[in-house]
Design an enzyme around this catalytic site. Sequence first.
Site, mmCIF file in Angstrom:
data_model
loop_
_atom_site.group_PDB
_atom_site.id
_atom_site.type_symbol
_atom_site.label_atom_id
_atom_site.label_comp_id
_atom_site.label_asym_id
_atom_site.label_seq_id
_atom_site.Cartn_x
_atom_site.Cartn_y
_atom_site.Cartn_z
ATOM 1 N N HIS A 115 0.828 -1.211 0.000
ATOM 2 C CA HIS A 115 0.000 0.000 0.000
ATOM 3 C C HIS A 115 0.867 1.269 0.000
ATOM 4 C CE1 HIS A 115 -3.988 -1.928 1.566
ATOM 5 N NE2 HIS A 115 -3.500 -2.549 0.500
ATOM 6 N N GLU A 117 0.687 3.945 1.809
ATOM 7 C CA GLU A 117 1.070 4.455 3.138
ATOM 8 C C GLU A 117 2.307 3.709 3.643
ATOM 9 O OE1 GLU A 117 -1.818 3.329 2.044
ATOM 10 O OE2 GLU A 117 -3.517 4.064 3.183
ATOM 11 N N CYS A 141 -5.498 1.163 5.972
ATOM 12 C CA CYS A 141 -5.999 -0.142 6.443
ATOM 13 C C CYS A 141 -5.277 -0.509 7.752
ATOM 14 C CB CYS A 141 -5.760 -1.208 5.380
ATOM 15 S SG CYS A 141 -4.019 -1.649 5.241
ATOM 16 N N CYS A 144 -1.401 -1.032 7.396
ATOM 17 C CA CYS A 144 -0.660 0.241 7.315
ATOM 18 C C CYS A 144 -0.723 0.976 8.652
ATOM 19 C CB CYS A 144 -1.229 1.115 6.199
ATOM 20 S SG CYS A 144 -0.875 0.450 4.568
HETATM 21 O O1 LIG Z 1 -5.197 2.392 2.161
HETATM 22 C C1 LIG Z 1 -4.988 1.851 1.050
HETATM 23 C C2 LIG Z 1 -5.897 0.991 0.447
HETATM 24 C C3 LIG Z 1 -5.615 0.426 -0.760
HETATM 25 N N1 LIG Z 1 -4.434 0.680 -1.368
HETATM 26 C C4 LIG Z 1 -4.136 0.075 -2.695
HETATM 27 C C5 LIG Z 1 -3.994 -1.406 -2.734
HETATM 28 C C6 LIG Z 1 -4.475 -1.749 -4.108
HETATM 29 O O2 LIG Z 1 -3.443 -1.603 -5.060
HETATM 30 C C7 LIG Z 1 -5.569 -0.740 -4.360
HETATM 31 C C8 LIG Z 1 -6.934 -1.211 -3.951
HETATM 32 O O3 LIG Z 1 -7.450 -1.918 -5.014
HETATM 33 P P1 LIG Z 1 -9.029 -1.939 -5.389
HETATM 34 O O4 LIG Z 1 -8.983 -2.140 -6.856
HETATM 35 O O5 LIG Z 1 -9.613 -0.599 -5.013
HETATM 36 O O6 LIG Z 1 -9.609 -3.067 -4.621
HETATM 37 O O7 LIG Z 1 -5.228 0.385 -3.560
HETATM 38 C C9 LIG Z 1 -3.533 1.522 -0.808
HETATM 39 O O8 LIG Z 1 -2.456 1.786 -1.382
HETATM 40 N N2 LIG Z 1 -3.833 2.091 0.393
#
Ligand SMILES: O=c1ccn([C@H]2C[C@H](O)[C@@H](COP(=O)(O)O)O2)c(=O)[nH]1
Length: 383
Positions: A115, A117, A141, A144
Amino acid sequence: MSLVTPSPPATTNISDRSADGCLAEEISTLTVEDRNLTKRTDYIGWDSYFMAISCLVSKRSKDPATQVGACIVNRKNRIVGQGYNGMPRGCSDDEFPWDKTSSNPTETKYFYVCHAEMNAVFNKNCADISNCVLYSLLFPCNQCAKTIIQSGISEVVYMGDKNMNKPEATASKRMFEASGVTVRQFRPLYDVLKINFKSGKCEECLPNTIPPEDMNRDLSKKREHCLPWDDYFMAISILVAKRSKCPTLQRGACIVNQEKCIIGQGYNGMPHGCSDDEFPWRSDSDSELDNKYLYECHAVLNAILNAGVNVKGCVVYSTTFPCNECTKAIIQSGIRKVVYLQTLEMEPRSCAALRMLNAVGITYRQHIPVQDELFVDFTLIDA
Ligand SMILES: O=c1ccn([C@H]2C[C@H](O)[C@@H](COP(=O)(O)O)O2)c(=O)[nH]1
């Protein structure tokens, strides 16, 4: 000779909403002459600036569906980390899966993607990021959140909350609260900021002026047209120029290390402690002491001095070709390369700068952007 304090502008309702001020309507009632005497008040606030950087860095992501960006900022408003969502180092964007669903869960991206973060934390350019602020396009999340808490970050500013009802977000909130990390949602003041590589300016624009995205792209393959590093760093330089209070010329620069991390950023302004309201911004007075030139620090010098670490071997990106004074700072600090945006004008200080750069073997080149314009679209983030 005494310092002449500029006379107040014609309108009396100007207050400095500098935290995130945008006084376009009030400013438009001033004459050009008045405007050039006092500091600009429609400069970008820190929150908008750092969230715009998070938007820009998200454009580096290869995720075809969701691009997220984050940056970490210390209490002196200096960037100490940046990140976007992507595969771990060494795990090829072409070989690892980008699918959201599959009959085999290990063939979805979720097992592999780091992610934004978390990447911002791991990309930190200093040992200690305790008490820093993390800006992120999405609410972090739980995974993170653990990384954020353990690294000592004390504040999280997020924009989108589309995952807020998921258990991961509930767990994050619980941990943030228990560990005393402040969390707040950023509400954008602008819909869209347009970064114009031709004019070197960043301006507000309407969402309907943005070219539409390719809706037919294959969401199982990596995003092909991600923002090139060079455009990204020059865009940051254009964006940081929007922090300048100078009513006539706004310049920006950033310093980038070998790992492609921004370690310094600067814009033209008065030295720390020299009030933007008391020192002169004019450039046309007969008295040298009443013009800005003797006081103003240039963007490149500020970027070098704002760097939290040694800039030896780094590259400086600047919206203009550095003057002779900034060139001395470039040479003495060990910077190895200069990338500038606007066409070099053959005035004496540029000639002197060229002479010194050539003599010491520092390379320089004009930036040729892949596109003419870049949009920071705050309306795209689900908030
Ligand atoms: O806090 C967050 C949440 C998600 N991500 C990233 C991880 C994935 O590459 C996408 C999420 O994929 P979806 O297609 O929306 O399910 O975003 C993040 O970096 N930070």
